[in-house]
Design an enzyme around this catalytic site. Structure first.
Site, PDB file in Angstrom:
ATOM      1  N   LYS A  10      31.131 -45.169 125.326  1.00  0.00           N
ATOM      2  CA  LYS A  10      32.026 -46.100 126.012  1.00  0.00           C
ATOM      3  C   LYS A  10      31.902 -45.951 127.531  1.00  0.00           C
ATOM      4  CE  LYS A  10      35.348 -46.113 122.150  1.00  0.00           C
ATOM      5  NZ  LYS A  10      36.784 -45.983 121.776  1.00  0.00           N
ATOM      6  N   TYR A  50      36.240 -55.569 117.937  1.00  0.00           N
ATOM      7  CA  TYR A  50      37.527 -54.930 117.642  1.00  0.00           C
ATOM      8  C   TYR A  50      38.501 -55.883 116.934  1.00  0.00           C
ATOM      9  CZ  TYR A  50      36.565 -50.615 120.291  1.00  0.00           C
ATOM     10  OH  TYR A  50      36.075 -49.397 120.729  1.00  0.00           O
ATOM     11  N   PHE A  58      47.841 -52.426 121.893  1.00  0.00           N
ATOM     12  CA  PHE A  58      46.894 -51.947 122.896  1.00  0.00           C
ATOM     13  C   PHE A  58      45.604 -52.768 122.933  1.00  0.00           C
ATOM     14  CE2 PHE A  58      46.346 -49.459 118.980  1.00  0.00           C
ATOM     15  CZ  PHE A  58      44.983 -49.636 118.728  1.00  0.00           C
ATOM     16  N   ARG A  87      30.808 -39.904 112.592  1.00  0.00           N
ATOM     17  CA  ARG A  87      32.271 -39.816 112.731  1.00  0.00           C
ATOM     18  C   ARG A  87      32.723 -38.349 112.766  1.00  0.00           C
ATOM     19  NH1 ARG A  87      35.534 -44.464 113.631  1.00  0.00           N
ATOM     20  NH2 ARG A  87      37.166 -43.443 112.449  1.00  0.00           N
ATOM     21  N   THR A  93      40.428 -39.817 116.398  1.00  0.00           N
ATOM     22  CA  THR A  93      40.616 -40.813 117.455  1.00  0.00           C
ATOM     23  C   THR A  93      41.298 -40.246 118.705  1.00  0.00           C
ATOM     24  OG1 THR A  93      40.809 -42.477 115.717  1.00  0.00           O
ATOM     25  CG2 THR A  93      41.558 -43.111 117.918  1.00  0.00           C
ATOM     26  N   ARG A 104      34.737 -35.810 121.112  1.00  0.00           N
ATOM     27  CA  ARG A 104      36.057 -36.088 121.691  1.00  0.00           C
ATOM     28  C   ARG A 104      36.818 -34.789 121.946  1.00  0.00           C
ATOM     29  NH1 ARG A 104      37.349 -41.114 117.543  1.00  0.00           N
ATOM     30  NH2 ARG A 104      36.564 -42.820 118.839  1.00  0.00           N
ATOM     31  N   ASN A 114      38.323 -42.339 124.900  1.00  0.00           N
ATOM     32  CA  ASN A 114      37.881 -41.292 123.979  1.00  0.00           C
ATOM     33  C   ASN A 114      36.365 -41.285 123.758  1.00  0.00           C
ATOM     34  OD1 ASN A 114      37.736 -43.552 122.443  1.00  0.00           O
ATOM     35  ND2 ASN A 114      39.132 -42.863 120.837  1.00  0.00           N
ATOM     36  N   HIS A 117      32.465 -44.676 120.222  1.00  0.00           N
ATOM     37  CA  HIS A 117      32.816 -45.459 119.043  1.00  0.00           C
ATOM     38  C   HIS A 117      31.761 -45.182 117.986  1.00  0.00           C
ATOM     39  CE1 HIS A 117      33.588 -48.809 116.329  1.00  0.00           C
ATOM     40  NE2 HIS A 117      32.273 -48.958 116.305  1.00  0.00           N
ATOM     41  N   GLU A 128      28.600 -54.457 112.764  1.00  0.00           N
ATOM     42  CA  GLU A 128      28.546 -54.147 114.195  1.00  0.00           C
ATOM     43  C   GLU A 128      27.115 -54.173 114.725  1.00  0.00           C
ATOM     44  OE1 GLU A 128      30.789 -50.474 114.373  1.00  0.00           O
ATOM     45  OE2 GLU A 128      32.632 -51.510 113.792  1.00  0.00           O
TER      46      GLU A 128
HETATM   47  P1  IDP Z   1      38.334 -44.983 116.082  1.00  0.00           P
HETATM   48  O1  IDP Z   1      37.642 -45.332 117.374  1.00  0.00           O
HETATM   49  O2  IDP Z   1      38.470 -43.502 115.926  1.00  0.00           O
HETATM   50  O3  IDP Z   1      37.702 -45.657 114.895  1.00  0.00           O
HETATM   51  P2  IDP Z   1      40.472 -46.942 115.846  1.00  0.00           P
HETATM   52  O4  IDP Z   1      41.764 -46.711 115.166  1.00  0.00           O
HETATM   53  O5  IDP Z   1      39.471 -47.826 115.188  1.00  0.00           O
HETATM   54  O6  IDP Z   1      39.829 -45.510 116.189  1.00  0.00           O
HETATM   55  O7  IDP Z   1      40.818 -47.536 117.287  1.00  0.00           O
HETATM   56  C1  IDP Z   1      39.816 -48.117 118.090  1.00  0.00           C
HETATM   57  C2  IDP Z   1      39.994 -47.614 119.514  1.00  0.00           C
HETATM   58  O8  IDP Z   1      41.209 -48.121 120.038  1.00  0.00           O
HETATM   59  C3  IDP Z   1      40.106 -46.100 119.646  1.00  0.00           C
HETATM   60  O9  IDP Z   1      38.868 -45.451 119.703  1.00  0.00           O
HETATM   61  C4  IDP Z   1      40.897 -45.946 120.922  1.00  0.00           C
HETATM   62  O10 IDP Z   1      40.031 -46.001 122.053  1.00  0.00           O
HETATM   63  C5  IDP Z   1      41.772 -47.171 120.927  1.00  0.00           C
HETATM   64  N1  IDP Z   1      43.127 -46.828 120.452  1.00  0.00           N
HETATM   65  C6  IDP Z   1      43.489 -46.522 119.201  1.00  0.00           C
HETATM   66  N2  IDP Z   1      44.813 -46.247 119.127  1.00  0.00           N
HETATM   67  C7  IDP Z   1      45.277 -46.413 120.386  1.00  0.00           C
HETATM   68  C8  IDP Z   1      46.581 -46.278 120.973  1.00  0.00           C
HETATM   69  O11 IDP Z   1      47.578 -45.980 120.302  1.00  0.00           O
HETATM   70  N3  IDP Z   1      46.660 -46.533 122.320  1.00  0.00           N
HETATM   71  C9  IDP Z   1      45.583 -46.890 123.079  1.00  0.00           C
HETATM   72  N4  IDP Z   1      44.350 -47.010 122.562  1.00  0.00           N
HETATM   73  C10 IDP Z   1      44.203 -46.783 121.238  1.00  0.00           C
HETATM   74 MG    MG Z   2      37.562 -47.695 114.391  1.00  0.00          MG
END
Ligand code: IDP
Ligand code: MG
Length: 137
Positions: A10, A50, A58, A87, A93, A104, A114, A117, A128
């Site tokens: 990212k 997304y 968010f 993963r 996350t 991470r 973080n 992805h 994707e």
């Molecule tokens: P992942 O990247 O571990 O698969 P997802 O739940 O798919 O996690 O969420 C996608 C991205 O959205 C996360 O990597 C993170 O950057 C962002 N994200 C997820 N939850 C939150 C939140 O509560 N606040 C702000 N950003 C969030």
């Molecule tokens: Mg995800």
């Protein structure tokens, strides 16, 4: 049979100069680079990528963040369950809760920044890769 997944280093990872370290870890694990390109993700593409989060509070922040500067888009290949291997190496996350030794866990503190992805299953990987590298059949 070879199995592919999609990874994004990212914008925060590129800005912090961590792409080399992240790619090094995947290569050291034995995964092969199939495609890699530094690209600024536009809002339309980010929205598609997304889409599952479109109703989350968010979402706007997420789309803005992922397109704020170039990201490193990568397709990786391994023997089996490549998405799962990636993963596991990424960590959970929220980087405050990611285990040490994960990307991470070692480099992040903020959930909104973080670093990486990774597709969350074989269907997402295919979807994707199709969005970002339509030429890769
Ligand atoms: P992942 O990247 O571990 O698969 P997802 O739940 O798919 O996690 O969420 C996608 C991205 O959205 C996360 O990597 C993170 O950057 C962002 N994200 C997820 N939850 C939150 C939140 O509560 N606040 C702000 N950003 C969030
Ligand atoms: Mg995800």
């Amino acid at each position: 049979m070879a199995d592919r997944t999609f990874v994004i280093c990212k914008p925060d990872a590129v800005e912090r100069g961590l792409v080399g370290e992240i790619v090094r870890r995947f290569e050291a694990k034995g995964l092969k680079l199939v495609a890699a390109e530094l690209r600024t993700i536009d809002a339309e593409t980010a929205g598609k990528h997304y889409a599952e989060h479109a109703e989350r509070p968010f979402f706007g922040e997420l789309v803005e963040f992922i397109g704020r500067s170039p990201a490193m888009l990568i397709v990786l290949e391994g023997p089996e369950d490549t998405w799962k291997v990636v993963r596991t190496m990424m960590g959970v996350t929220n980087p405050r809760e990611s285990a040490p030794g994960t990307i991470r866990g070692d480099f992040g503190l903020l959930i909104g920044e973080n670093l990486v992805h990774g597709s969350d299953g074989p269907e997402s990987a295919e979807r994707e890769i199709g969005i970002f590298f339509p030429g890769l059949a």
